[in-house]
Design an enzyme around this catalytic site. Structure first.
Site, mmCIF file in Angstrom:
data_model
loop_
_atom_site.group_PDB
_atom_site.id
_atom_site.type_symbol
_atom_site.label_atom_id
_atom_site.label_comp_id
_atom_site.label_asym_id
_atom_site.label_seq_id
_atom_site.Cartn_x
_atom_site.Cartn_y
_atom_site.Cartn_z
ATOM 1 N N ASP A 140 0.847 -1.190 0.000
ATOM 2 C CA ASP A 140 0.000 0.000 0.000
ATOM 3 C C ASP A 140 0.887 1.246 0.000
ATOM 4 O O ASP A 140 2.020 1.203 0.472
ATOM 5 C CB ASP A 140 -0.857 0.054 1.279
ATOM 6 N N ARG A 150 -0.937 -0.856 -8.744
ATOM 7 C CA ARG A 150 -2.285 -0.362 -8.419
ATOM 8 C C ARG A 150 -2.286 1.167 -8.551
ATOM 9 O O ARG A 150 -1.414 1.829 -7.987
ATOM 10 C CB ARG A 150 -2.650 -0.743 -6.978
#
Ligand SMILES: Cc1cc2nc3c(=O)[nH]c(=O)nc-3n(C[C@H](O)[C@H](O)[C@H](O)COP(=O)(O)OP(=O)(O)OC[C@H]3O[C@@H](n4cnc5c(N)ncnc54)[C@H](O)[C@@H]3O)c2cc1C
Length: 306
Positions: free
Chosen positions: A132, A182
């Site tokens: 992340d 992502r």
């Protein structure tokens, strides 16, 4: 304005204590979070995979302050990956990791060592890890750790945030063969010097970044609930002749669940980001900041308990 206030509160330990001790209903937390324990995570994963979706699991936690805490979080991930593998839920399910939960803010080497152990466990379980991305002060460090991890675990996924001015350049760097990236808008409160401030500028940046990733050689993971951006992504997949297994959509657990199923029914690969664990405060506050309707939902649930 409201977004700024909520994001500021997400960093305040006083507000955190207030909210955590408020009579929250299970419904509020459960809308966005799978539960507290590994079993809860497995249960939700099984349901989603049964619906034809893929999953990335996040053991909640961020801004860890000591090595014992960081090691405990690593252990949670190892237990989770063992359980996912044992239950036959890999490779449909992978994990997402926040480096700040693994000590990045006080010992980058420790964060790297612990994440490496998680990558090894994921590889043994036949699945992948995505790092992340947190606030902009951590971007360089996170991308450096990513590059080191990819030497041995090349499938380790990156996250880039379209609101950062640097991100187009980062997309170019990372749109290489096999590189899982992502792309999200970005969830933190960032200064104008580093980030676009208006929604339209962030959206335009998202499209520019999506163009780079979708026309590149990597594996784009388009994380958004935005109907316009999803439509543009479907269009770009046709333009750049990307088959439905050559990129994926990603959405958060509890957000636009009908859209998740619609995209999957259209044949797209759809992955749901599923957080679980005790430390839900920062995550919930960012979701509230994104959408006033979430705040109303939260307020209604609190009121109904009184
Ligand atoms: C899988 C995934 C992983 C993520 N990982 C990270 C990360 O590592 N780092 C990070 O900074 N951020 C991350 N984010 C959060 C992200 O940066 C955004 O903050 C968040 O996704 C909101 O942006 P959005 O693209 O959904 O659009 P928004 O601008 O929030 O919303 C755009 C439009 O989408 C629709 N929409 C949005 N929410 C809802 C809803 N609840 N119900 C109905 N319609 C809705 C509405 O039409 C809205 O106008 C992640 C998001 C996802 C989906």
């Amino acid at each position: 304005m409201l977004r700024s206030v909520i994001l500021a509160a997400s960093r305040s330990s006083r507000v955190e204590r207030l909210v955590e001790t408020a009579p929250l209903t299970r419904d509020v937390v459960h809308r966005f979070i799978a539960g507290i324990a590994t079993d809860d995570a497995l249960h939700t994963t099984r349901d989603l995979v049964g619906d034809g979706l893929r999953v990335t699991l996040d053991h909640l936690g961020e801004d860890t302050v000591n090595p014992d805490q960081a090691t405990a979080i690593k252990d949670e991930y190892l237990a989770l990956l063992g359980a996912l593998g044992g239950a036959g839920l890999t490779p449909a399910a992978e994990v997402s990791v926040k480096l700040s939960a693994l000590g990045q803010k006080f010992d980058e080497q420790l964060a790297y060592d612990l994440t490496r152990q998680i990558c090894a466990a994921a590889s043994n379980a036949g699945t992948t890890v995505t790092l992340d991305m947190e606030d902009h002060t951590t971007t360089d460090s996170t991308l450096e750790i990513l590059a080191k991890l990819r030497l041995d675990y090349p499938t380790t996924g990156a996250v880039l945030q379209a609101y950062l001015r640097r991100t187009e350049a980062d997309c170019r760097e990372l749109a290489t063969l096999g590189s899982r990236v992502r792309l999200c808008k970005g969830a933190y409160k960032e200064p104008e010097s580093v980030a676009f401030q208006s929604a339209i500028d962030v959206d335009k940046s998202y499209v520019r970044c999506m163009n780079i990733l979708m026309s590149g050689e990597g594996y784009p993971m388009l994380a958004t609930h935005d109907p316009r951006l999803i439509a543009i992504a479907e269009d770009r997949a046709r333009w750049f002749d990307r088959s439905t297994d050559a990129f994926e959509f990603q959405l958060l657990h509890g957000v636009r669940p009908d859209e998740q199923l619609r995209l999957a029914a259209e044949g797209y690969t759809v992955r749901v980001y599923v957080p679980y664990g005790n430390d839900w405060y920062g995550y919930m506050m960012r979701r509230l900041a994104e959408r006033p309707a979430n705040l109303l939902f939260f307020a209604r649930a609190m009121k109904s308990r009184k």
